[in-house]
Design a protein around this motif. Sequence first.
Motif, mmCIF file in Angstrom:
data_model
loop_
_atom_site.group_PDB
_atom_site.id
_atom_site.type_symbol
_atom_site.label_atom_id
_atom_site.label_comp_id
_atom_site.label_asym_id
_atom_site.label_seq_id
_atom_site.Cartn_x
_atom_site.Cartn_y
_atom_site.Cartn_z
ATOM 1 N N ALA A 1 10.920 -14.949 -99.817
ATOM 2 C CA ALA A 1 12.225 -14.957 -99.273
ATOM 3 C C ALA A 1 12.626 -14.018 -98.182
ATOM 4 C CB ALA A 1 13.094 -14.827 -100.562
ATOM 5 N N GLY A 2 11.906 -12.944 -98.105
ATOM 6 C CA GLY A 2 12.069 -11.987 -96.936
ATOM 7 C C GLY A 2 11.310 -12.465 -95.792
ATOM 8 N N LYS A 3 10.272 -13.210 -95.652
ATOM 9 C CA LYS A 3 9.614 -13.702 -94.564
ATOM 10 C C LYS A 3 10.413 -14.925 -94.224
ATOM 11 C CE LYS A 3 4.880 -12.082 -95.361
ATOM 12 N NZ LYS A 3 5.135 -11.109 -96.483
ATOM 13 N N LEU A 4 10.918 -15.770 -95.075
ATOM 14 C CA LEU A 4 11.576 -16.869 -94.749
ATOM 15 C C LEU A 4 12.941 -16.200 -93.734
ATOM 16 C CD1 LEU A 4 12.102 -19.887 -95.003
ATOM 17 C CD2 LEU A 4 13.283 -19.721 -97.018
ATOM 18 N N ARG A 5 13.586 -15.358 -94.568
ATOM 19 C CA ARG A 5 14.686 -14.944 -93.568
ATOM 20 C C ARG A 5 14.525 -14.494 -92.289
ATOM 21 N NH1 ARG A 5 17.299 -9.479 -95.815
ATOM 22 N NH2 ARG A 5 15.380 -8.882 -94.900
ATOM 23 N N GLU A 6 13.273 -14.294 -91.908
ATOM 24 C CA GLU A 6 13.022 -13.794 -90.589
ATOM 25 C C GLU A 6 12.985 -15.182 -89.782
ATOM 26 O OE1 GLU A 6 9.103 -11.998 -90.758
ATOM 27 O OE2 GLU A 6 10.137 -10.187 -91.953
ATOM 28 N N LYS A 7 12.747 -16.073 -90.464
ATOM 29 C CA LYS A 7 12.713 -17.422 -89.640
ATOM 30 C C LYS A 7 14.122 -18.174 -89.517
ATOM 31 C CE LYS A 7 8.051 -18.054 -91.506
ATOM 32 N NZ LYS A 7 7.510 -17.720 -90.129
ATOM 33 N N THR A 8 14.791 -17.961 -90.620
ATOM 34 C CA THR A 8 16.183 -18.622 -90.571
ATOM 35 C C THR A 8 17.185 -17.941 -91.677
ATOM 36 O OG1 THR A 8 17.418 -21.009 -91.163
ATOM 37 C CG2 THR A 8 15.507 -20.383 -92.354
ATOM 38 N N GLU A 9 18.452 -17.746 -91.295
ATOM 39 C CA GLU A 9 19.078 -17.179 -92.189
ATOM 40 C C GLU A 9 19.969 -18.382 -92.947
ATOM 41 O OE1 GLU A 9 20.571 -14.205 -92.856
ATOM 42 O OE2 GLU A 9 19.303 -13.014 -91.499
ATOM 43 N N GLU B 1 3.034 -15.617 -96.497
ATOM 44 C CA GLU B 1 3.660 -15.928 -94.916
ATOM 45 C C GLU B 1 3.221 -17.630 -94.808
ATOM 46 O OE1 GLU B 1 4.958 -16.176 -91.758
ATOM 47 O OE2 GLU B 1 4.696 -14.411 -92.500
ATOM 48 N N LYS B 2 2.144 -18.074 -95.324
ATOM 49 C CA LYS B 2 1.918 -19.496 -95.239
ATOM 50 C C LYS B 2 3.041 -20.272 -96.199
ATOM 51 C CE LYS B 2 -2.893 -19.988 -93.917
ATOM 52 N NZ LYS B 2 -4.019 -20.683 -94.169
ATOM 53 N N MET B 3 3.443 -19.753 -97.202
ATOM 54 C CA MET B 3 4.432 -20.282 -98.013
ATOM 55 C C MET B 3 5.735 -20.272 -97.537
ATOM 56 S SD MET B 3 5.453 -19.943 -102.307
ATOM 57 C CE MET B 3 4.393 -21.073 -102.705
ATOM 58 N N ALA B 4 6.325 -19.217 -96.749
ATOM 59 C CA ALA B 4 7.157 -19.148 -96.010
ATOM 60 C C ALA B 4 7.527 -20.123 -94.911
ATOM 61 C CB ALA B 4 7.614 -17.598 -95.577
ATOM 62 N N GLU B 5 6.316 -19.993 -94.236
ATOM 63 C CA GLU B 5 6.317 -21.173 -93.142
ATOM 64 C C GLU B 5 6.268 -22.661 -93.403
ATOM 65 O OE1 GLU B 5 5.975 -22.647 -89.014
ATOM 66 O OE2 GLU B 5 6.343 -20.791 -90.056
ATOM 67 N N ALA B 6 5.897 -22.985 -94.859
ATOM 68 C CA ALA B 6 5.865 -24.259 -95.188
ATOM 69 C C ALA B 6 7.439 -24.602 -95.853
ATOM 70 C CB ALA B 6 4.980 -24.495 -96.297
ATOM 71 N N ILE B 7 8.101 -23.669 -96.133
ATOM 72 C CA ILE B 7 9.374 -23.660 -96.619
ATOM 73 C C ILE B 7 10.127 -23.948 -95.627
ATOM 74 C CG2 ILE B 7 11.472 -22.880 -97.936
ATOM 75 C CD1 ILE B 7 9.471 -21.394 -99.689
#
Length: 361
Positions: A208-216, A315-321
């Motif tokens: 979730a933290g890594k995903l937030r770096e890509k989108t809010e 990291e790969k999971m956050a990117e896939a999401i």
Amino acid sequence: MKKIGFVNFDMSTRGGAQQVLHNIANALCEEYEIHVISMIHEKGECAYQLREGIHYHAVLEGKQRIRQVIQCGGKPFREYCKENSLELLFYVGAYAGLCGGLLGRTLKMPKVFCDHGALLNQWKEAPARIMRTVGSRFSERTVVLTKQSEKAYYDKFGYKEGRIQTIYNWMDDTILANAGEYDTNSRCILTAGRFSKEKGMDLLVDVAGKLREKTEDFTWEVYGEGDMFPEISERIQQDGLTEHVKLKGLTNEMEKCYQGHCMYVLTSYREGLPLVLLEAKANHLPLISFDIVSGPGEIVTDGQDGVLIPPYDTEKMAEAIYQLLENGEKRKQMSDNSVLRMELFEKEKILNQWRALIEEM
């Protein structure tokens, strides 16, 4: 009418093995005389609604350690089986496999050990390895949840062909009855499970933290409770994720919680056969999961109805999401493909496998 005993360590608590035992017992009780046997009874009553006609028995009342069960439970367990003229025993779960295997080894009836987990997940952990070894060695047949686990039992124990059998779990009818249409506009992710180490809720916070770096622009709803709940809740606050990750607690109506989400994400360190992935598929949700041993690889068709990620690569999971969140067309395509492999988990097909095993034994 064949008399069958289904044995679990503690049917007064909820868990995956208990749920599966309950489902099978209720489904077969009109064809066989079913006895559900709980080795201990910590909370005083069965946590599941058993159908009329099913016999329920607790060997020992109250909370008991495994050592106490082995020391005190053997005679009453064997007496119950003999007095009721049981003809076949199923040990459901690793703890039941250990206790039943040791205490029931002199009973003159066939036994089947049902491993609700996966052998390789805990092979290096002596207690778990011993429980599964005893349960399997003192049974004529071992039932496992996945083809991966079936191969592992043959590799580790050198059994002759036919000793191990894979029987998948089926989905509860209430899941199929409550399945809704896919919401193409949703940006709300879903996860459900125990807040325990093996379920990887700590990895979920990392993702979730890594995903937030890509989108809010996302929300992640997490259902469940457990020992790690306070720790995970504190981490979410410390990492500033309270606006994104919503802990929803435990619900008795999980079948109604799949609707309105854009995808289901599994962050577990290990699984047996994760029913939540099947339930999410039934609700047409794209799936993203670590490709762990065992289960996800036998449910998810990578790139078609979901995405399999190398184990624990957050990291790969956050990117896939993120890629799925940003590509509504791809999400819809995966949603439409959710029917893939579902025929393997049809209730009647799986029940026929149980019936065939019972008659063979």
